[in-house]
Design an enzyme around this catalytic site. Structure first.
Site, mmCIF file in Angstrom:
data_model
loop_
_atom_site.group_PDB
_atom_site.id
_atom_site.type_symbol
_atom_site.label_atom_id
_atom_site.label_comp_id
_atom_site.label_asym_id
_atom_site.label_seq_id
_atom_site.Cartn_x
_atom_site.Cartn_y
_atom_site.Cartn_z
ATOM 1 N N HIS A 125 -3.243 -15.086 10.007
ATOM 2 C CA HIS A 125 -2.792 -14.626 8.695
ATOM 3 C C HIS A 125 -3.095 -13.166 8.413
ATOM 4 C CE1 HIS A 125 -1.407 -14.881 4.704
ATOM 5 N NE2 HIS A 125 -2.592 -14.736 4.145
ATOM 6 N N HIS A 126 -4.324 -12.751 8.665
ATOM 7 C CA HIS A 126 -4.694 -11.389 8.241
ATOM 8 C C HIS A 126 -5.603 -10.767 9.292
ATOM 9 C CE1 HIS A 126 -5.173 -8.433 4.905
ATOM 10 N NE2 HIS A 126 -6.283 -8.141 5.560
ATOM 11 N N ALA B 158 0.835 -1.211 0.000
ATOM 12 C CA ALA B 158 0.000 0.000 0.000
ATOM 13 C C ALA B 158 0.867 1.256 0.000
ATOM 14 C CB ALA B 158 -0.919 -0.006 1.227
ATOM 15 N N ASN C 163 4.136 -7.487 4.907
ATOM 16 C CA ASN C 163 3.408 -8.729 4.628
ATOM 17 C C ASN C 163 3.146 -8.895 3.131
ATOM 18 O OD1 ASN C 163 3.128 -9.838 7.151
ATOM 19 N ND2 ASN C 163 1.043 -9.110 7.495
ATOM 20 N N ARG D 131 -11.412 -12.505 4.791
ATOM 21 C CA ARG D 131 -10.886 -12.013 3.513
ATOM 22 C C ARG D 131 -10.724 -13.169 2.539
ATOM 23 N NH1 ARG D 131 -6.083 -11.984 1.240
ATOM 24 N NH2 ARG D 131 -4.774 -12.350 3.069
ATOM 25 N N ARG E 229 -11.333 -19.379 3.637
ATOM 26 C CA ARG E 229 -10.266 -19.715 4.582
ATOM 27 C C ARG E 229 -10.811 -20.023 5.972
ATOM 28 N NH1 ARG E 229 -5.922 -15.120 2.661
ATOM 29 N NH2 ARG E 229 -5.285 -16.254 0.801
ATOM 30 N N HIS F 250 -5.375 -18.772 8.418
ATOM 31 C CA HIS F 250 -5.183 -19.395 7.099
ATOM 32 C C HIS F 250 -5.033 -20.895 7.324
ATOM 33 C CE1 HIS F 250 -3.592 -20.497 3.232
ATOM 34 N NE2 HIS F 250 -3.829 -19.280 2.779
ATOM 35 N N GLU G 56 -3.737 -3.137 4.787
ATOM 36 C CA GLU G 56 -4.151 -3.954 5.933
ATOM 37 C C GLU G 56 -4.335 -3.133 7.205
ATOM 38 O OE1 GLU G 56 -1.791 -7.527 6.489
ATOM 39 O OE2 GLU G 56 -3.061 -8.185 8.147
ATOM 40 N N GLY H 54 -2.331 -14.387 -5.950
ATOM 41 C CA GLY H 54 -2.418 -13.390 -7.006
ATOM 42 C C GLY H 54 -3.210 -12.191 -6.535
ATOM 43 N N ARG I 73 -3.888 -25.449 -3.915
ATOM 44 C CA ARG I 73 -5.227 -26.042 -4.016
ATOM 45 C C ARG I 73 -5.944 -25.582 -5.279
ATOM 46 N NH1 ARG I 73 -7.720 -24.018 0.995
ATOM 47 N NH2 ARG I 73 -5.793 -22.836 1.176
ATOM 48 N N SER J 151 0.853 -21.806 -0.184
ATOM 49 C CA SER J 151 -0.034 -20.968 -1.000
ATOM 50 C C SER J 151 -1.363 -21.634 -1.339
ATOM 51 C CB SER J 151 0.676 -20.606 -2.306
ATOM 52 O OG SER J 151 -0.205 -19.919 -3.143
ATOM 53 N N GLU J 152 -2.401 -20.797 -1.355
ATOM 54 C CA GLU J 152 -3.728 -21.241 -1.782
ATOM 55 C C GLU J 152 -3.684 -21.756 -3.234
ATOM 56 O OE1 GLU J 152 -6.422 -18.130 -0.749
ATOM 57 O OE2 GLU J 152 -7.691 -19.687 0.087
ATOM 58 N N GLY K 49 -6.452 -13.315 -2.451
ATOM 59 C CA GLY K 49 -6.270 -12.424 -3.606
ATOM 60 C C GLY K 49 -6.805 -11.033 -3.367
#
Ligand code: ADP
Length: 586
Positions: free
Chosen positions: A518-519, A148, A175, A558, A412, A375, A548, A182, A391, A387-388, A561
């Site tokens: 995670h977030h 950001a 982070n 969230r 998640r 996560h 964030e 992506g 999957r 990483s997601e 992505g």
């Protein structure tokens, strides 16, 4: 690893003591090699030392994360030589690489026939220097150089503002640098080029609201979605193209924009944004922590900041807070959710919520602070996130009984909750060589020893340590899954995305994972112009925030992505508006 042990030809230079008949007779310096386990395989160092002095440390092989571990690779060898100790402080934010270098130096010293204990000398902290006061000024000061902050800095500079960025860590990226998947975006030219017509602005809004359990601020989500396509275009214009498009967890729609070469999106974007900021001449001050926002006549007018030698007063017409979340601040998190006290975190050590606390001090409101995301696929020993994308490219989850237990591509929070109900509250993520070949991060998991692997499902079950019954279940789960992919239908759990390929290409891999912090979805309250809102519901003049550190965009959960989309879209808005506000103050 082949090790080398050789005497230095200039050894005589170092044996001067014996030449002059002194009592202290040192052996000749020798050079030897040692190896440490880095984040992505071996870190190899070559050390030249004698029994009392380390003369040289060179990292000869490493594959550490650019922008994180690479900073330790650049800085730590010199520090070890200067301090003549392996107990030097590691590089903040690059602990694994720092530890790997120190372990490798220790091994090299042993290999050289020296006693490493002689170099395990506590390094005295620098005597507290008197700090110098310094005053700086600019149009826009940006706090934090993650995604950001760098985006806002670039946009504000493009619009003619003079910009200073302060970043408390020794590296940029926060982070954001760790984002592996992506960037979600809707209605993009890249989607159009791939014939994706069912994943537009409206679907993106709906999926984000549903993913966030409707707790999100709909205005912020609408802005996120509507401005996402131009954000992708802007990134492409600065050389950061994201042309591959996939589905993300929790939706059948395809918004997840990725780099062409399968790189992790975070390091890819941070590198491009940082290079662009450098090209624009943005002044990014590393190792510099903002401590307070300055206010005059109810408008913000700069920040106080400090580094090891200075107390800075940075006067500015506008301030952008881009300090990220608080997923590494356990005191703050457990105020909102005490159950997280013993959880691991995927966050970098600078994610301590400073911006939220500084903004609150001057009357800013916050939202959703208790919404903290787990996560589902985190390697517990190091907090490394799997990483997601593993999957979304076809990987599955199985439990300790060898059975699938949920729609692995659900949101998640849903997958994490399902995992916590399994025996032992953990699971395995399973993937195959097809996925490894397409996804760079998988190679990293293999190199850093996270995976077990085998050429058959039966042998993989053994490597995973499953008992006989669980192993039989596992083989059945794999065969059932491959049949589901072939049929295009997951009768067991209704998974309906990430089914473009089965798991039949040996070798097969498993990583033991469990949920990790995670977030932090909550944070400073903003409006759609990225203005920070005070507790009376009014914008604080001159104060903007993005990424964030803000709350409201992601609601109660969230979707994968959306952090990247958030920092690019709202980073752009904050930078643009801060520059315009500053221009209006002249
Ligand atoms: P986002 O995705 O919102 O950009 P990141 O975590 O990527 O969030 O980046 C936030 C950055 O802000 C990190 O690099 C972090 O070290 C930095 N930061 C946090 N607090 C401060 C502070 N007090 N002063 C300067 N930088 C800070």
């Amino acid at each position: 690893m082949k090790r080398k042990l050789c005497a230095l030809t200039l050894a005589a230079l170092f044996s001067a003591a014996s030449v002059f008949g002194s009592a202290a007779v040192y052996a000749d310096p020798v050079t030897a090699t040692g190896v440490g386990q880095g984040i992505d395989g071996d870190v190899v160092v070559e050390v030249t030392a004698d029994e009392s002095t380390i003369y040289d440390v060179v990292v000869t092989e490493q594959n550490e994360t650019p922008g994180i571990g690479s900073v330790a690779v650049e800085q730590l060898p010199e520090e070890i030589v200067n301090q003549n100790s392996i107990l030097v402080e590691g590089v903040s934010g690059a602990t694994v690489t720092s530890d790997a270098i120190k372990a490798a130096v220790k091994e090299a010293l042993t290999e050289a026939g020296l006693d490493p204990a002689a170099f395990e000398v506590e390094v005295a902290a620098d005597a507290a220097e008197e700090k110098t006061d310094e005053e700086l000024s600019c149009d826009v000061v940006i706090v934090g150089a993650g995604g950001a902050g760098l985006t806002a800095a670039a946009r504000a500079t493009e619009d003619g503002a003079s910009v200073i960025v302060v970043e408390k860590m020794p590296m940029v990226g926060g982070n954001s640098l760790k984002a592996t998947g992506g960037m979600n975006a809707a209605g993009t030219a890249f989607q159009e080029a791939l014939g994706i017509t069912d994943s537009g602005v409206q679907e993106f809004i709906e999926d984000t609201m549903n993913g966030g359990h409707q707790l999100n601020n709909i205005d912020l989500v609408t802005t996120l979605s509507e401005k996402s396509s131009e954000a992708v275009d802007w990134l492409a214009s600065i050389g950061a193209e994201l042309p591959k498009v996939a589905a993300t967890g929790g939706t059948v729609h395809k918004y997840l924009h990725e780099p062409e070469d399968g790189s992790a999106v975070g390091s890819f974007l941070v590198e491009k944004l940082n290079a662009y900021c450098e090209q624009l001449g943005v002044n990014v001050m590393l190792n510099t922590t903002a401590t307070r926002i300055l206010v005059e006549d109810e408008a913000v007018c700069g920040v106080l900041a400090e580094d090891s030698g200075h107390n800075y007063t940075i006067k500015a017409k506008a301030v952008v807070l881009a300090t990220g979340g608080f997923g590494a601040n356990f005191d703050l998190m457990t105020q909102y959710d005490p159950s997280l006290a013993n959880a691991v975190t995927t966050n970098h050590s600078g994610a301590t919520g400073d911006g939220i606390l500084m903004a609150q001090e001057i009357g800013a409101d916050t939202v959703d602070m208790e919404q903290i995301q787990l996560h589902p696929t985190v390697y517990q020993e190091t907090g490394l996130l799997v990483s997601e994308s593993v999957r979304s490219m076809g990987g599955i989850l199985v439990n300790a009984e060898g059975k699938r237990f949920c729609n692995d591509m659900s949101t998640r929070d849903a997958v994490s909750a399902a995992e916590l109900e399994q025996p032992g509250a953990y699971a395995y993520i399973i993937f195959d060589q097809r996925i490894v070949d397409d996804l760079k991060s998988c190679q990293k998991y293999i190199n850093s020893g996270l995976t077990v692997q085998a050429d058959t499902y039966e042998d993989l079950a053994k490597e995973m340590g499953l008992d006989e019954t669980a192993a039989a279940n596992f083989v059945e789960s794999m065969n059932t899954w491959n049949a589901a992919v072939a049929a295009g239908e997951d009768a067991e759990f209704g998974r309906n995305n990430g089914m473009d390929g089965d798991l039949s290409t040996a070798p097969f891999y498993a990583i033991k994972i469990a949920p990790g912090i995670h977030h932090t979805m909550g944070g400073v309250k903003i409006d759609t112009e990225a203005e920070v809102i005070n507790i009376d519901g009014n914008p604080i003049p001159g104060l903007y925030a993005a990424g964030e550190t803000t709350g409201g965009v992601h609601g109660g959960n969230r979707i994968g992505g959306n952090a990247v989309c958030d920092f690019v879209v709202f980073g752009r808005i904050a930078g643009t508006n801060a520059a315009a506000y500053a221009a209006g103050q002249e």
